[in-house]
Design a protein around this motif. Sequence first.
Motif, PDB file in Angstrom:
ATOM      1  N   ASN A 254       0.795  -1.222   0.000  1.00 33.98           N
ATOM      2  CA  ASN A 254       0.000   0.000   0.000  1.00 33.98           C
ATOM      3  C   ASN A 254       0.830   1.276   0.000  1.00 33.98           C
ATOM      4  O   ASN A 254       0.405   2.293  -0.523  1.00 33.98           O
ATOM      5  CB  ASN A 254      -0.926   0.034   1.220  1.00 33.98           C
ATOM      6  CG  ASN A 254      -1.814  -1.173   1.302  1.00 33.98           C
ATOM      7  OD1 ASN A 254      -1.851  -1.868   2.322  1.00 33.98           O
ATOM      8  ND2 ASN A 254      -2.530  -1.468   0.234  1.00 33.98           N
ATOM      9  N   TYR A 255       2.013   1.198   0.599  1.00 32.26           N
ATOM     10  CA  TYR A 255       2.848   2.400   0.718  1.00 32.26           C
ATOM     11  C   TYR A 255       4.204   2.069   0.091  1.00 32.26           C
ATOM     12  O   TYR A 255       4.935   1.208   0.598  1.00 32.26           O
ATOM     13  CB  TYR A 255       3.006   2.764   2.203  1.00 32.26           C
ATOM     14  CG  TYR A 255       3.865   3.967   2.480  1.00 32.26           C
ATOM     15  CD1 TYR A 255       3.318   5.254   2.579  1.00 32.26           C
ATOM     16  CD2 TYR A 255       5.242   3.833   2.669  1.00 32.26           C
ATOM     17  CE1 TYR A 255       4.109   6.352   2.842  1.00 32.26           C
ATOM     18  CE2 TYR A 255       6.043   4.939   2.933  1.00 32.26           C
ATOM     19  CZ  TYR A 255       5.474   6.200   3.022  1.00 32.26           C
ATOM     20  OH  TYR A 255       6.260   7.285   3.284  1.00 32.26           O
ATOM     21  N   LEU A 256       4.507   2.710  -1.032  1.00 32.48           N
ATOM     22  CA  LEU A 256       5.728   2.361  -1.762  1.00 32.48           C
ATOM     23  C   LEU A 256       6.906   3.196  -1.303  1.00 32.48           C
ATOM     24  O   LEU A 256       6.787   4.391  -1.045  1.00 32.48           O
ATOM     25  CB  LEU A 256       5.531   2.588  -3.269  1.00 32.48           C
ATOM     26  CG  LEU A 256       4.353   1.869  -3.946  1.00 32.48           C
ATOM     27  CD1 LEU A 256       4.340   2.168  -5.446  1.00 32.48           C
ATOM     28  CD2 LEU A 256       4.402   0.365  -3.708  1.00 32.48           C
ATOM     29  N   ARG A 355      11.018   8.957   6.674  1.00 37.14           N
ATOM     30  CA  ARG A 355      12.173   8.958   5.776  1.00 37.14           C
ATOM     31  C   ARG A 355      11.843   9.543   4.407  1.00 37.14           C
ATOM     32  O   ARG A 355      12.738   9.803   3.618  1.00 37.14           O
ATOM     33  CB  ARG A 355      12.694   7.520   5.594  1.00 37.14           C
ATOM     34  CG  ARG A 355      13.427   7.004   6.812  1.00 37.14           C
ATOM     35  CD  ARG A 355      13.969   5.613   6.566  1.00 37.14           C
ATOM     36  NE  ARG A 355      12.956   4.590   6.751  1.00 37.14           N
ATOM     37  CZ  ARG A 355      12.720   3.585   5.911  1.00 37.14           C
ATOM     38  NH1 ARG A 355      13.415   3.473   4.798  1.00 37.14           N
ATOM     39  NH2 ARG A 355      11.790   2.690   6.173  1.00 37.14           N
ATOM     40  N   CYS A 356      10.563   9.707   4.095  1.00 36.99           N
ATOM     41  CA  CYS A 356      10.177  10.087   2.737  1.00 36.99           C
ATOM     42  C   CYS A 356      10.446  11.551   2.424  1.00 36.99           C
ATOM     43  O   CYS A 356      11.147  11.871   1.490  1.00 36.99           O
ATOM     44  CB  CYS A 356       8.707   9.767   2.492  1.00 36.99           C
ATOM     45  SG  CYS A 356       8.131  10.405   0.916  1.00 36.99           S
ATOM     46  N   GLY A 357       9.910  12.444   3.228  1.00 37.84           N
ATOM     47  CA  GLY A 357      10.155  13.869   2.995  1.00 37.84           C
ATOM     48  C   GLY A 357       9.264  14.497   1.931  1.00 37.84           C
ATOM     49  O   GLY A 357       9.444  15.660   1.594  1.00 37.84           O
ATOM     50  N   CYS A 358       8.289  13.773   1.380  1.00 38.29           N
ATOM     51  CA  CYS A 358       7.386  14.396   0.394  1.00 38.29           C
ATOM     52  C   CYS A 358       6.350  15.251   1.132  1.00 38.29           C
ATOM     53  O   CYS A 358       6.172  15.119   2.339  1.00 38.29           O
ATOM     54  CB  CYS A 358       6.722  13.346  -0.499  1.00 38.29           C
ATOM     55  SG  CYS A 358       5.248  12.560   0.209  1.00 38.29           S
ATOM     56  N   ALA A 359       5.665  16.095   0.379  1.00 34.39           N
ATOM     57  CA  ALA A 359       4.726  17.041   0.990  1.00 34.39           C
ATOM     58  C   ALA A 359       3.614  16.328   1.760  1.00 34.39           C
ATOM     59  O   ALA A 359       3.138  16.837   2.776  1.00 34.39           O
ATOM     60  CB  ALA A 359       4.125  17.940  -0.082  1.00 34.39           C
ATOM     61  N   VAL A 360       3.206  15.133   1.295  1.00 33.20           N
ATOM     62  CA  VAL A 360       2.152  14.395   1.997  1.00 33.20           C
ATOM     63  C   VAL A 360       2.680  13.866   3.325  1.00 33.20           C
ATOM     64  O   VAL A 360       2.094  14.090   4.385  1.00 33.20           O
ATOM     65  CB  VAL A 360       1.613  13.233   1.124  1.00 33.20           C
ATOM     66  CG1 VAL A 360       0.800  12.268   1.962  1.00 33.20           C
ATOM     67  CG2 VAL A 360       0.776  13.770  -0.023  1.00 33.20           C
ATOM     68  N   CYS A 361       3.804  13.156   3.278  1.00 31.68           N
ATOM     69  CA  CYS A 361       4.327  12.527   4.502  1.00 31.68           C
ATOM     70  C   CYS A 361       4.710  13.568   5.542  1.00 31.68           C
ATOM     71  O   CYS A 361       4.481  13.365   6.731  1.00 31.68           O
ATOM     72  CB  CYS A 361       5.522  11.632   4.152  1.00 31.68           C
ATOM     73  SG  CYS A 361       5.026  10.238   3.117  1.00 31.68           S
ATOM     74  N   VAL A 362       5.271  14.687   5.070  1.00 28.64           N
ATOM     75  CA  VAL A 362       5.661  15.739   6.013  1.00 28.64           C
ATOM     76  C   VAL A 362       4.413  16.333   6.668  1.00 28.64           C
ATOM     77  O   VAL A 362       4.396  16.559   7.873  1.00 28.64           O
ATOM     78  CB  VAL A 362       6.502  16.831   5.301  1.00 28.64           C
ATOM     79  CG1 VAL A 362       6.634  18.069   6.164  1.00 28.64           C
ATOM     80  CG2 VAL A 362       7.862  16.265   4.918  1.00 28.64           C
ATOM     81  N   PHE A 382      -0.912   9.388  -3.804  1.00 27.98           N
ATOM     82  CA  PHE A 382      -0.112  10.512  -4.318  1.00 27.98           C
ATOM     83  C   PHE A 382       1.364  10.279  -3.975  1.00 27.98           C
ATOM     84  O   PHE A 382       2.242  10.440  -4.820  1.00 27.98           O
ATOM     85  CB  PHE A 382      -0.551  11.842  -3.680  1.00 27.98           C
ATOM     86  CG  PHE A 382      -1.895  12.360  -4.141  1.00 27.98           C
ATOM     87  CD1 PHE A 382      -2.727  11.595  -4.952  1.00 27.98           C
ATOM     88  CD2 PHE A 382      -2.328  13.625  -3.759  1.00 27.98           C
ATOM     89  CE1 PHE A 382      -3.963  12.081  -5.380  1.00 27.98           C
ATOM     90  CE2 PHE A 382      -3.549  14.127  -4.181  1.00 27.98           C
ATOM     91  CZ  PHE A 382      -4.376  13.354  -4.982  1.00 27.98           C
ATOM     92  N   HIS A 383       1.606   9.927  -2.709  1.00 29.64           N
ATOM     93  CA  HIS A 383       2.983   9.636  -2.281  1.00 29.64           C
ATOM     94  C   HIS A 383       3.579   8.531  -3.166  1.00 29.64           C
ATOM     95  O   HIS A 383       4.716   8.639  -3.612  1.00 29.64           O
ATOM     96  CB  HIS A 383       3.014   9.214  -0.803  1.00 29.64           C
ATOM     97  CG  HIS A 383       4.149   8.311  -0.458  1.00 29.64           C
ATOM     98  ND1 HIS A 383       5.354   8.773   0.040  1.00 29.64           N
ATOM     99  CD2 HIS A 383       4.274   6.964  -0.613  1.00 29.64           C
ATOM    100  CE1 HIS A 383       6.167   7.737   0.181  1.00 29.64           C
ATOM    101  NE2 HIS A 383       5.545   6.632  -0.197  1.00 29.64           N
ATOM    102  N   ASN A 384       2.788   7.467  -3.437  1.00 33.06           N
ATOM    103  CA  ASN A 384       3.275   6.355  -4.270  1.00 33.06           C
ATOM    104  C   ASN A 384       3.603   6.818  -5.679  1.00 33.06           C
ATOM    105  O   ASN A 384       4.600   6.394  -6.267  1.00 33.06           O
ATOM    106  CB  ASN A 384       2.219   5.247  -4.358  1.00 33.06           C
ATOM    107  CG  ASN A 384       2.033   4.502  -3.052  1.00 33.06           C
ATOM    108  OD1 ASN A 384       2.855   4.610  -2.148  1.00 33.06           O
ATOM    109  ND2 ASN A 384       0.953   3.752  -2.953  1.00 33.06           N
TER     110      ASN A 384
END
Length: 426
Positions: A254-256, A355-362, A382-384
Amino acid sequence: MKYFLPDWDDRVDPGYDFITDRPTYERDTYRDDIYAHQVFDPEPCYDGILVSRSAMAKTGLKRELVERRGFRTFFRLPQHMEIMGDCGAFGYIDEPTPAYETAEVLDYYARLGVDYGISVDHIIVPAYPSQRLARYELTIENAIDFLRLHRRQGAAFTPVGAVQGWDAASYAESAARLVHEGYTMLAIGGLVRTNTKSIREILSTVVATVGRRVRLHVLGIAREGLVGDLVNLGIFSCDSASPMRTAWASANRNYLMPRGSYTAIRVPFSEPVKGLGADNVVSRGGTASLAELGRYERTALEALRSFGAREGGLQEALDAVAAYDEHLTRKGNDLPRERRLQSYRQTLQDRPWERCGCAVCVSIGIDVVVFRGSNRNRRRGFHNTLTFYRGLLGERRMTRQALTSLGGEGLRGSHEQDGSSTIALP
Ligand SMILES: [Zn+2]
């Protein structure tokens, strides 16, 4: 290789409150909800959007808005991103003939504004062996008509000839005929149900037949283990919704992450909530009253949030999730309970969202790995999509470096060779 995201109305409510699970008050989903490219702006998460005719409603608000404003304005797509239009042949796969006429599709593309428009095709399926040749010839004839009309009308978009087939030779022959007619760009369709090995064979045969100067789009394919091959073959573009949809359609992927994936933790709404999207789990197992379920649900969410904030412990969060999980009826793609809880543990332990740092995860933290309603599930999609796109950019860089290290001579040599692999006309 460019990557296009097929449009399936994947938008999110930018003001969604993850603590209270309340959407923005009085929001208009078309006006106020935002697309992945808006969430990540200025970082691109794809090169453009693929709009399928068969996925576009004939009537209704979306159709009205698109007719009034055109695709680009409707999608709020920045100038550097592109729009590709196709007919969505899977939508009429069981009909004897395609659902659309060439002239009308050409007009639709021109009126609503696409950068690339694909001719009207008909997928060849084993279920209808007697229709094989008819579908094949129809796709070729439609493409020839499409190009002729496109020239006559002087349409501004790039015409793309659809290619269908049943094996490498039939695909290559059709591609050769369309290039002979004057196409400089082709879309290879009907490969979604084909295995990876056959796709490799078909595409490399087509490339060897028409040469690398003809731009190829591969419809519906961005499979793991194939992206590197596509880039190496010099495929111009591809599209696929799978990085997005695996966020909620897969039992466990589910989460890449750049390497590997994680299972999202299912905490469905204990009561159906209007407008929040369907979860893959029905939450009434009949083993607890609605009030009890609500308590389990709240406790699970609070424990997860507290773990996310590094206040609560992992075991505490897992126990709370397991307690709620016990009362849920499973439906759709899901793992057996033991494996499910094991993979939840892995997700929590590794804290990949940090660890991702994308706008969604942050911005939403641990909520990105919580499987619950469209605002979490789509944001995870979106993150994927972004993770997939970043990987693709890495592949592109590697190929460029490999070509550059061949040196100027080597590069010219290979292009000449590509150009000279002329088309074997039928
Ligand atoms: Zn992320």
